[in-house]
Design a protein around this motif. Structure first.
Motif, PDB file in Angstrom:
ATOM      1  N   ASP A  57     -51.508 -15.297 -15.335  1.00 59.25           N
ATOM      2  CA  ASP A  57     -52.668 -16.154 -15.579  1.00 59.25           C
ATOM      3  C   ASP A  57     -52.428 -17.503 -14.916  1.00 59.25           C
ATOM      4  OD1 ASP A  57     -54.735 -17.729 -16.577  1.00 59.25           O
ATOM      5  OD2 ASP A  57     -54.356 -17.243 -18.669  1.00 59.25           O
ATOM      6  N   HIS A  59     -53.897 -20.085 -15.344  1.00 62.64           N
ATOM      7  CA  HIS A  59     -54.157 -21.142 -16.324  1.00 62.64           C
ATOM      8  C   HIS A  59     -53.151 -21.130 -17.474  1.00 62.64           C
ATOM      9  CE1 HIS A  59     -57.999 -22.515 -14.716  1.00 62.64           C
ATOM     10  NE2 HIS A  59     -58.222 -21.249 -14.410  1.00 62.64           N
ATOM     11  N   GLU A  63     -55.172 -25.648 -20.958  1.00 64.41           N
ATOM     12  CA  GLU A  63     -56.042 -25.261 -22.076  1.00 64.41           C
ATOM     13  C   GLU A  63     -56.893 -24.030 -21.792  1.00 64.41           C
ATOM     14  OE1 GLU A  63     -58.148 -28.088 -19.423  1.00 64.41           O
ATOM     15  OE2 GLU A  63     -56.236 -28.218 -20.454  1.00 64.41           O
ATOM     16  N   GLY A  64     -56.970 -23.588 -20.547  1.00 59.68           N
ATOM     17  CA  GLY A  64     -57.745 -22.405 -20.200  1.00 59.68           C
ATOM     18  C   GLY A  64     -56.960 -21.109 -20.271  1.00 59.68           C
ATOM     19  N   GLY A  66     -55.522 -17.657 -20.900  1.00 56.25           N
ATOM     20  CA  GLY A  66     -56.049 -16.438 -21.493  1.00 56.25           C
ATOM     21  C   GLY A  66     -57.560 -16.329 -21.514  1.00 56.25           C
ATOM     22  N   LYS A  67     -58.244 -17.258 -20.874  1.00 52.47           N
ATOM     23  CA  LYS A  67     -59.707 -17.270 -20.893  1.00 52.47           C
ATOM     24  C   LYS A  67     -60.259 -17.050 -19.484  1.00 52.47           C
ATOM     25  CE  LYS A  67     -59.558 -20.595 -24.652  1.00 52.47           C
ATOM     26  NZ  LYS A  67     -59.755 -21.988 -24.991  1.00 52.47           N
ATOM     27  N   ALA A  68     -61.379 -16.362 -19.406  1.00 50.05           N
ATOM     28  CA  ALA A  68     -62.021 -16.116 -18.115  1.00 50.05           C
ATOM     29  C   ALA A  68     -62.443 -17.430 -17.474  1.00 50.05           C
ATOM     30  CB  ALA A  68     -63.229 -15.211 -18.307  1.00 50.05           C
ATOM     31  N   GLY A  71     -61.610 -20.704 -19.125  1.00 49.35           N
ATOM     32  CA  GLY A  71     -62.399 -21.157 -20.262  1.00 49.35           C
ATOM     33  C   GLY A  71     -63.810 -21.552 -19.894  1.00 49.35           C
ATOM     34  N   TRP A  73     -66.164 -19.575 -18.869  1.00 52.34           N
ATOM     35  CA  TRP A  73     -67.134 -18.494 -19.115  1.00 52.34           C
ATOM     36  C   TRP A  73     -66.733 -17.743 -20.364  1.00 52.34           C
ATOM     37  CZ3 TRP A  73     -66.872 -13.167 -19.571  1.00 52.34           C
ATOM     38  CH2 TRP A  73     -68.082 -12.483 -19.506  1.00 52.34           C
ATOM     39  N   GLU A  74     -67.722 -17.330 -21.120  1.00 55.24           N
ATOM     40  CA  GLU A  74     -67.489 -16.476 -22.285  1.00 55.24           C
ATOM     41  C   GLU A  74     -68.525 -15.369 -22.269  1.00 55.24           C
ATOM     42  OE1 GLU A  74     -67.184 -18.359 -26.056  1.00 55.24           O
ATOM     43  OE2 GLU A  74     -65.895 -19.950 -25.297  1.00 55.24           O
ATOM     44  N   GLN A  77     -66.226  -8.490 -21.852  1.00 55.87           N
ATOM     45  CA  GLN A  77     -65.310  -8.054 -20.792  1.00 55.87           C
ATOM     46  C   GLN A  77     -64.986  -6.585 -21.016  1.00 55.87           C
ATOM     47  OE1 GLN A  77     -61.891 -10.613 -20.072  1.00 55.87           O
ATOM     48  NE2 GLN A  77     -62.825 -12.204 -21.336  1.00 55.87           N
TER      49      GLN A  77
END
Length: 179
Positions: A57, A59, A63-64, A66-68, A71, A73-74, A77
């Motif tokens: 990853d 990131h 702070e991002g 593990g996030k697409a 962070g 986008w949510e 998946q």
């Protein structure tokens, strides 16, 4: 109906990950990119290869992690894998094959993009004729080795038509339609 977009950051010499799947090389090229800012709201679902999902990853140290999109986008998946775990994080669905993942991601995306993450997954979708567009952000670096943007053993020509080209602070954006 949803379109399939393979979006990726790539080194100038054609690698989307360094040796061993290393993604840390990308961090120095993180900068606001207006085109990505405009694209993110148009993504309805992600279709992700298992190697990419489990991979490094870029990131991981911010702070991002593990996030697409770090962070940005949510949403739903769909991870294509032969190793479906018993439990999944919220918003992540593991599917046993590409056809199932493709159908579910398209249904979830509605009239937005299904963003494809993973070189092997993108190759399979190009082979099946399901891939609609390719967006490549070219970072100003040479890696010399790693995971190529597109690798088809024995070769395969996939004809592309340019939709858009622009410069961002740390990348050149090239967007193509699969012909």
């Amino acid at each position: 109906m949803a379109k399939l977009l393979y979006s990726v950051t790539m080194s100038l010499d054609g690698y989307i990950a360094g040796p061993g799947g290393d993604m840390s090389w990308m961090t120095e090229f993180f900068a606001p990119n207006p085109m990505i800012g405009e694209l993110i709201p148009d993504i309805g679902a992600l279709l992700v290869g298992r190697t990419t999902y489990d991979g490094d990853d870029p990131h991981k140290d911010d702070e991002g992690a593990g996030k697409a999109f770090g962070g940005g986008w949510e949403g739903p998946q769909y991870v294509v894998t032969h190793r479906v775990p018993e439990q999944a994080p919220d918003g992540v669905t593991f599917v046993p094959d590409l056809a199932t993942g493709l159908a579910r991601a398209k249904a979830a995306a509605g009239d937005k993009y299904v963003n494809v993450l993973g070189a092997d997954l993108a190759r399979q979708l190009a082979r099946s004729g399901d891939l609609d567009e390719v967006l490549t952000l070219i970072a100003p670096v040479l890696l010399g080795d790693g995971t190529p943007l597109f690798h088809e053993p024995g070769g395969r020509k996939v004809k592309l038509e340019r939709i858009h080209q622009s410069a961002a602070p740390m990348a050149t954006n090239l967007w193509y339609r699969v012909v």
